[in-house]
Design a protein around this motif. Structure first.
Motif: not given
Length: 218
Positions: A6-8, A137-138, A148-151
């Motif tokens: 929602a932030l990144v 953020e991540v 984390r990889l997906v993001v």
């Protein structure tokens, strides 16, 4: 993961507003062997975004952001202030940009186009500035490795939108895509800078406010 996204994602969209890359990709598509050359350019852009973002996230994890809430809050304030400063510079400083070439023959083959994509992303300073708070953020999010990889991959894809979206549009509907790309290019030329300024300022102010709240313990 949703709270991090929602932030990144909005921040990544701010970094994706790049009239220069969109113009470059439009020119490449219009030239000889356009889709192949443009595809290599997109790979260069996306791969560079993914590599830089991954390195920044690894660096963020190395300083153990999740275990240091006050460090995280201080970084919020610093990064938010930097984004507001960058937004102010973009708003009031208007460097002269060279006019894009109108020729349809760009003279690039796929391999040089790949390098051109790497160079374009590596020198896109607005996008690079946005990557820093995104990576923070991540890194600070309580995510397992797969999440984390997906993001990271999703954010890199969003930041590379100007490189791969024109290709996708031409594959779906070639003729309308040409008209749409021209219209989109015109809109970004006129309003893209303002959109970037507003998005950077909004996220920057949000980070500063959140950092102050965390530091004060409210």
């Amino acid at each position: 993961m949703l709270s991090v996204l929602a932030l990144v994602v909005p921040l990544a969209l701010a970094g994706a507003v790049s009239p220069v890359m969109l113009t470059e990709q439009t020119v490449l598509l219009a030239g000889r062997d356009g889709r192949r050359v443009a595809g290599c350019y997109a790979i260069g852009v996306g791969g560079t975004a993914l590599a830089i973002l991954s390195l920044l996230v690894l660096f963020g994890r190395s300083i153990a952001l999740p275990e240091e809430p006050r460090l995280s809050a201080s970084l919020d304030i610093v990064l938010g202030s930097l984004l507001v400063l960058i937004a102010a510079v973009l708003r009031y400083h208007r460097p002269r940009a060279p006019k894009p070439k109108k020729t349809r023959d760009h003279g690039l083959s796929p391999i040089p186009a790949l390098g051109f994509g790497v160079f374009s992303m590596a020198t896109n300073f607005t996008t690079l500035a946005v990557m820093v708070p995104v990576a923070k953020e991540v890194a600070a999010g309580h995510l397992d490795v797969p999440a984390r990889l997906v993001v990271i991959c999703l954010v890199a894809a969003v930041m590379a939108l100007p490189a791969w979206l024109p290709i996708a549009m031409t594959l779906v509907a070639p003729d309308p895509a040409r008209r749409g790309l021209q219209a989109l290019s015109d809109v970004i030329d006129k309003r893209g800078r303002l959109a970037t300024v507003l998005l950077l300022a909004a996220v920057g102010l949000f980070l500063v406010g959140r950092g102050i709240v965390r530091v004060m313990g409210w």
